[in-house]
Design a protein around this motif. Structure first.
Motif, PDB file in Angstrom:
ATOM      1  N   UNK A  84      37.046  40.728  48.553  1.00 56.35           N
ATOM      2  CA  UNK A  84      35.677  40.396  48.467  1.00 56.35           C
ATOM      3  C   UNK A  84      35.195  39.677  49.760  1.00 56.35           C
ATOM      4  N   UNK A 144      41.850  42.806  40.765  1.00 57.31           N
ATOM      5  CA  UNK A 144      41.270  42.143  42.038  1.00 57.31           C
ATOM      6  C   UNK A 144      42.569  41.834  43.137  1.00 57.31           C
ATOM      7  N   UNK A 194      42.488  41.373  36.688  1.00 54.20           N
ATOM      8  CA  UNK A 194      43.272  40.249  37.559  1.00 54.20           C
ATOM      9  C   UNK A 194      44.164  41.229  38.397  1.00 54.20           C
ATOM     10  N   UNK A 215      35.307  41.776  38.385  1.00 50.52           N
ATOM     11  CA  UNK A 215      35.167  40.226  37.714  1.00 50.52           C
ATOM     12  C   UNK A 215      34.629  40.632  36.360  1.00 50.52           C
ATOM     13  N   UNK A 216      33.989  41.733  35.768  1.00 52.77           N
ATOM     14  CA  UNK A 216      33.424  41.745  34.613  1.00 52.77           C
ATOM     15  C   UNK A 216      33.606  43.286  34.164  1.00 52.77           C
ATOM     16  N   UNK A 273      24.633  42.502  42.960  1.00 48.71           N
ATOM     17  CA  UNK A 273      25.723  41.518  42.862  1.00 48.71           C
ATOM     18  C   UNK A 273      26.210  42.095  41.589  1.00 48.71           C
ATOM     19  N   UNK A 284      31.868  37.202  50.924  1.00 45.07           N
ATOM     20  CA  UNK A 284      30.837  36.818  50.322  1.00 45.07           C
ATOM     21  C   UNK A 284      29.706  36.316  51.511  1.00 45.07           C
ATOM     22  N   UNK A 340      34.144  25.876  43.530  1.00 44.43           N
ATOM     23  CA  UNK A 340      33.823  26.930  44.566  1.00 44.43           C
ATOM     24  C   UNK A 340      35.443  27.437  44.901  1.00 44.43           C
ATOM     25  N   UNK A 393      23.007  41.798  30.543  1.00 43.07           N
ATOM     26  CA  UNK A 393      23.192  40.318  30.644  1.00 43.07           C
ATOM     27  C   UNK A 393      22.984  39.440  29.209  1.00 43.07           C
ATOM     28  N   UNK A 424      29.228  41.046  49.696  1.00 39.59           N
ATOM     29  CA  UNK A 424      28.098  40.787  49.031  1.00 39.59           C
ATOM     30  C   UNK A 424      27.202  40.052  50.203  1.00 39.59           C
ATOM     31  N   UNK A 458      25.163  48.011  32.093  1.00 37.21           N
ATOM     32  CA  UNK A 458      25.697  46.431  31.970  1.00 37.21           C
ATOM     33  C   UNK A 458      24.187  45.949  31.852  1.00 37.21           C
ATOM     34  N   UNK A 469      35.203  34.953  35.345  1.00 37.83           N
ATOM     35  CA  UNK A 469      35.085  35.465  36.648  1.00 37.83           C
ATOM     36  C   UNK A 469      33.667  36.041  36.775  1.00 37.83           C
ATOM     37  N   UNK A 470      33.151  36.672  35.825  1.00 40.36           N
ATOM     38  CA  UNK A 470      31.959  37.315  36.172  1.00 40.36           C
ATOM     39  C   UNK A 470      30.864  36.296  36.820  1.00 40.36           C
ATOM     40  N   UNK A 507      28.564  33.316  51.593  1.00 38.98           N
ATOM     41  CA  UNK A 507      28.786  32.086  52.390  1.00 38.98           C
ATOM     42  C   UNK A 507      30.232  31.926  52.671  1.00 38.98           C
TER      43      UNK A 507
END
Ligand code: ATP
Ligand code: MG
Lengths: 209, 463
Positions: free
Chosen positions: A83, A77, A74, A53-54, A44, A85, B327, A13, A153, A11, B455-456, A87
């Motif tokens: 997931x 997921x 989708x 997600x990718x 991550x 997280x 968010x 970016x 994560x 992968x 999504x990523x 936060x």
């Protein structure tokens, strides 16, 4: 058979520098995995590929022996992964109970009690819970979805040491007693020791410690 | 958890946003509803105004076709005689059966001396000039002088089709001769070719006519000397076997807006168009309709403006709020809820508020619509010139006994100064249907940030 398999995943970016450079491994149910690594090494990124997600540029990711591209990201997921997280990621206009009910395949209250929330706490505004309590709610939501794979994560990144230990032990329980496949990204070697298997991500490659 | 329940909980728990959005939607639907009801009210009053001023189509003998007219030498000079096809009652019935034609008035022509009373005397050219021309009518209510408000019936009644030897006289003639309703007057045809009897007429009504400012008047051009009579009286005065519509027939339509269609249908009838001609008179309607028409177009612009402004405000507010919800959107996406369901949730949230706001706008708009309408009307009225009807400048208005060239007396005309506005449930239905459409449109436009979200980016953006 492993619940998830990563096969030669690459992968990037920007198509110049590979964040992940041909990673292969297999993950089993009933086990907790920890991934360690320096900031920016791609933890991550790896987690988001596992969670659909990718898509990887090369290689493939299998769930239950099937390419997740075929399952549909989708759909993957929604059904197979959950997931957690750093936060917490709770929806602020919903109570803990309702947050858990978002993915409800199972009844929320017993799960919330199992991760240690009282009935009163589970009806409060989520923002009026402590960080540890909020992360418990997030774990409960992951459990309620009935997904077999839980991707966390830095789930303890915002928590003090004691609470972090508690959260990790809850996740461990999820793996060992509820037969989930739990993958945790963390910076703490201490917490990583709790895992059955520890990986280190370095220069785009995964090493088992 | 269903999308509906999430939307409902959002609306309930985010009270400040809900109240704000409620106010915006309430204001928006109130303005649009008010606009609609004012538009409807002006539309109704335009129709009743059109009906009251009316419009007419005149069928008359074609004067431009020389073949229909014969010139003869007579005692007093040249006599012109019509030799073409006469207009018959059968022709009239054909025209009356056309949809939208409500009445007709046939006009005959004659000239008489007053035998036992006096006309208002005008400039005299010599012996025997103290006569007046008089029209015979089918129905004086539809006689041009009355429809154009030049004459006002102040006493008695109008002449009807079945009247026999009835007459309407002016208040000036009545006063000069001390005549009342029910009195009789005697007239005699003033033509010198033949013997004409004295004919007694009964006064059934008195009209008022403001004296012409023009000082040059002969007895026969002074409109106060018009005796308006029925066709039977005319037959006896002129010694004719048949009713002759020398001055044509006016057909009155229900709604002047339809007048062109009706004129076309009359043209298509099987009548002798070599001998007849058709003239459409819609001037009165066009003159008075101006203020309503401009009011209506003003309102259309106001409604369009309201819609555009409120949609813009709505899109602005919503896209701001939806951006703040990235968010939450990320969380929902990460647990596998599709983008379309997330946008659907936003739509439902706004619709839940809108349903209540639209309903309440029925009452708020009932409260303000009359006031707003009066305000707009005053604005429009101030910028509107007083309607005027142009006269032909060939002087024919002095001669014409049919009232064809009588100017519309605008001071006697009912001008529309305000309309009664009522909000009707039907409009509320439009608001609901149209409002839902606008809400869906606005929310979808505002949700572009969600739709474009990849999504990523969810994980990296949220941590
Ligand atoms: N959306 C993105 N676009 C471009 N580059 C990105 C994007 N997200 C991450 N990167 C880059 O990819 C690399 C890996 O990022 P990643 O977030 O996976 O690291 P990480 O191991 O999770 O770091 P940390 O421990 O700080 O969370 C980093 O160098 C980062 O700058
Ligand atoms: Mg990271």
């Amino acid at each position: 058979m492993s619940i998830m398999e990563i096969q030669k995943v690459r992968y990037s970016y920007d198509n110049k520098r590979n964040v992940l450079n041909g990673i292969s491994t297999a993950l089993d149910e009933g086990k907790m995995y920890a991934i360690l690594g320096q900031s920016g090494c791609g933890k991550t990124t790896l987690l988001s590929l596992l969670g659909g997600l990718d898509s990887p540029l090369d290689g493939q990711i299998l769930y239950d022996g099937q390419d997740i591209e075929k399952i549909g990201l989708a759909n993957h997921r929604k059904k197979n992964v959950a997931f957690i997280f750093q936060s917490y990621n709770l929806i602020d206009y919903l109570t803990p109970k309702e947050n858990v009910a978002l993915t409800a395949k199972l009844s929320p209250q017993p799960i919330l009690e199992r991760v240690g929330l009282t009935e009163e706490e589970s009806k409060r505004n989520v923002l009026k819970l402590s960080g540890g309590q909020q992360q418990r709610v997030a774990i409960a939501r992951a459990l309620a979805s009935d997904a077999k794979v839980i991707l966390a994560d830095e789930p303890t990144g915002n928590l003090d040491e004691d609470t972090a230990t508690e959260i990790i032990s809850i996740l461990k329980e999820c793996a060992h007693q509820m037969k989930k496949c739990v993958v945790i990204v963390t910076h703490s070697n201490e917490l990583a020791k709790q895992a059955d298997t520890v990986f280190c991500l370095k220069k785009g490659r995964l090493q088992q410690l | 958890m269903s999308t509906w329940k999430r939307a409902f909980l959002y609306v309930i728990r985010k009270k400040v946003k809900t109240v704000l959005l409620f106010c915006v939607l309430l204001a928006m639907s109130t303005f649009i509803l008010t606009g609609l009801s004012i538009y409807k009210a002006t539309d109704d009053s335009a129709l009743s105004l059109r009906r009251s001023v009316g419009g007419s189509i005149r069928l008359e003998l074609d004067e431009s076709n020389g073949a229909n007219w014969q010139y003869q030498q007579a005692a007093g000079g040249m006599m012109v005689e019509y030799v073409g096809t006469p207009i018959t009652d059968k022709d009239i019935q054909k025209i009356m059966s056309i949809d939208g034609v409500k009445a007709y008035n046939g006009i005959g022509d004659g000239s008489v001396y007053a035998k036992d009373f006096d006309f208002i005397s005008g400039f005299s050219f010599g012996e025997g000039s103290d006569y007046s021309r008089l029209p015979s009518v089918t129905n004086s209510e539809y006689f041009n002088f009355f429809t154009r408000k030049a004459f006002q019936l102040i006493e008695g009644r109008h002449i009807k089709e079945d009247d026999d030897h009835a007459v309407l006289i002016s208040s000036a003639v009545a006063e000069k001769n001390n005549l009342k309703l029910g009195d009789t007057i005697t007239v005699q045809c003033c033509y010198d070719s033949g013997d004409y009897p004295d004919v007694k007429l009964t006064v059934v009504g008195i009209y008022e006519y403001k004296e012409d400012t023009d000082s040059f008047q002969t007895t026969s051009t002074d409109k106060r000397n018009r005796l308006i009579i029925d066709h039977k009286a005319m037959q006896e005065i002129m010694q004719r076997d048949e009713i002759q519509y020398d001055n044509g027939i006016d057909f009155y339509v229900d709604d002047p807006r339809e007048i062109d269609r009706i004129a076309k249908e009359i043209k298509n009838l099987d009548l002798d168009w070599n001998c007849f001609s058709l003239t459409v008179d819609n001037s009165a309607y066009e003159a008075v309709a101006a203020s309503l028409t401009s009011m209506q177009s003003l309102i259309v612009w106001l409604i369009v403006g309201c819609i555009v402004v409120s949609v813009c405000i709505l899109i602005l507010i919503l896209s701001m709020w939806i951006k703040q919800r990235r968010y939450e959107t990320g969380i929902l996406l990460s647990i596998g809820i599709t983008k379309s369901k997330i946008v659907f949730q936003y739509i439902v949230e706004v619709l839940l508020i809108a349903v209540v706001a639209f309903g309440l706008s029925y009452f708020t708009s009932s409260l303000i619509s009359q006031g707003v309408s009066d305000l707009i009307f005053n604005q429009v009225a101030e910028s509107q010139p007083i309607p005027e009807i142009e006269l032909p400048d060939d002087g024919s208005e002095y001669l014409d006994i049919t009232g064809q060239y009588i100017p519309y007396d605008t001071s006697n005309m009912e001008m529309v100064e305000s309309v009664e506005v009522k909000v009707i449930p039907n409009h509320l239905l439009y608001i609901y249907v149209f409002g839902v459409f606008l809400v869906v449109l606005s929310v979808s436009a505002a949700s572009i940030t969600v739709i474009q979200m990849k999504p990523k980016k969810i994980l990296s953006q949220m941590d």
